[in-house]
Design an enzyme around this catalytic site. Sequence first.
Site, mmCIF file in Angstrom:
data_model
loop_
_atom_site.group_PDB
_atom_site.id
_atom_site.type_symbol
_atom_site.label_atom_id
_atom_site.label_comp_id
_atom_site.label_asym_id
_atom_site.label_seq_id
_atom_site.Cartn_x
_atom_site.Cartn_y
_atom_site.Cartn_z
ATOM 1 C CG ASN A 129 4.492 -1.740 5.106
ATOM 2 O OD1 ASN A 129 5.639 -2.031 5.400
ATOM 3 N ND2 ASN A 129 3.538 -2.646 5.090
ATOM 4 C CB CYS A 138 -0.977 -0.024 1.166
ATOM 5 S SG CYS A 138 -0.206 0.032 2.797
ATOM 6 C CG ASP A 175 -5.401 5.441 2.893
ATOM 7 O OD1 ASP A 175 -5.385 4.949 4.038
ATOM 8 O OD2 ASP A 175 -4.544 6.227 2.465
ATOM 9 C CB CYS A 221 -3.680 1.500 7.159
ATOM 10 S SG CYS A 221 -3.450 2.949 8.216
ATOM 11 N NE ARG A 222 -4.488 1.489 1.830
ATOM 12 C CZ ARG A 222 -4.300 2.240 0.768
ATOM 13 N NH1 ARG A 222 -5.173 2.194 -0.221
ATOM 14 N NH2 ARG A 222 -3.246 3.020 0.671
ATOM 15 C CB SER A 223 0.394 -3.478 2.835
ATOM 16 O OG SER A 223 1.158 -2.501 3.489
HETATM 17 P P1 4NP Z 1 -1.772 2.804 4.154
HETATM 18 O O1 4NP Z 1 -2.422 4.118 4.757
HETATM 19 O O2 4NP Z 1 -1.227 3.147 2.785
HETATM 20 O O3 4NP Z 1 -2.925 1.850 4.087
HETATM 21 O O4 4NP Z 1 -0.670 2.369 5.116
HETATM 22 C C1 4NP Z 1 -1.748 5.337 4.849
HETATM 23 C C2 4NP Z 1 -0.839 5.537 5.850
HETATM 24 C C3 4NP Z 1 -0.189 6.749 5.976
HETATM 25 C C4 4NP Z 1 -0.464 7.754 5.083
HETATM 26 C C5 4NP Z 1 -1.366 7.554 4.075
HETATM 27 C C6 4NP Z 1 -2.002 6.344 3.939
HETATM 28 N N1 4NP Z 1 0.170 9.008 5.249
HETATM 29 O O5 4NP Z 1 -0.152 9.920 4.466
HETATM 30 O O6 4NP Z 1 1.028 9.169 6.130
#
Ligand code: 4NP
Length: 150
Positions: free
Chosen positions: A6, A3, A119, A8-10
């Site tokens: 790294n 994702c 997300d 939340c989703r992954s």
């Molecule tokens: P992820 O979610 O891609 O599912 O891990 C996010 C985590 C952090 C951010 C964006 C999306 N960020 O902008 O810091």
Amino acid sequence: MVCLGNICRSPIADGLLRHKVCHRELAWDVDSAGTANYHTGTPPDARMIETARNNGVDIGALRARQFSKEDFKIFDRIYVMDRSNYSAVLKLASSQEEEAKVHYLLDHLYPGKEAEVPDPYYGTSKDFNDVFTLVDKATDALINDLTYEP
Ligand code: 4NP
């Protein structure tokens, strides 16, 4: 599992798939990474850890890392959560063979639709639960598809 951050989703895709692979005694190596390096070295988002824990999955030991070209050498299949991840990962491929390793995770539920895992980072606990439910279904489908023997 890839994702953006790294965190939340992954991590939940990685944690759920590891859990199921272990349970099914499949000899698969599972890992995750982010296309960005904002969170390198940090544990998953506390809300994702909590959602996973509430569902019997421990992702607390994971640490974020950035996806790299080397991952194409190590892994047979690379699953992305959304279109932005897809293009970021594809840019790092150095052959058609490597490009062919990249798939949308949700292709196992909605083939050919380029469907995205939303997300949840700026969302609510419901969004985290919804991601868990979606990724739980997708990882079940993934295992069914890849272990299918007619
Ligand atoms: P992820 O979610 O891609 O599912 O891990 C996010 C985590 C952090 C951010 C964006 C999306 N960020 O902008 O810091």
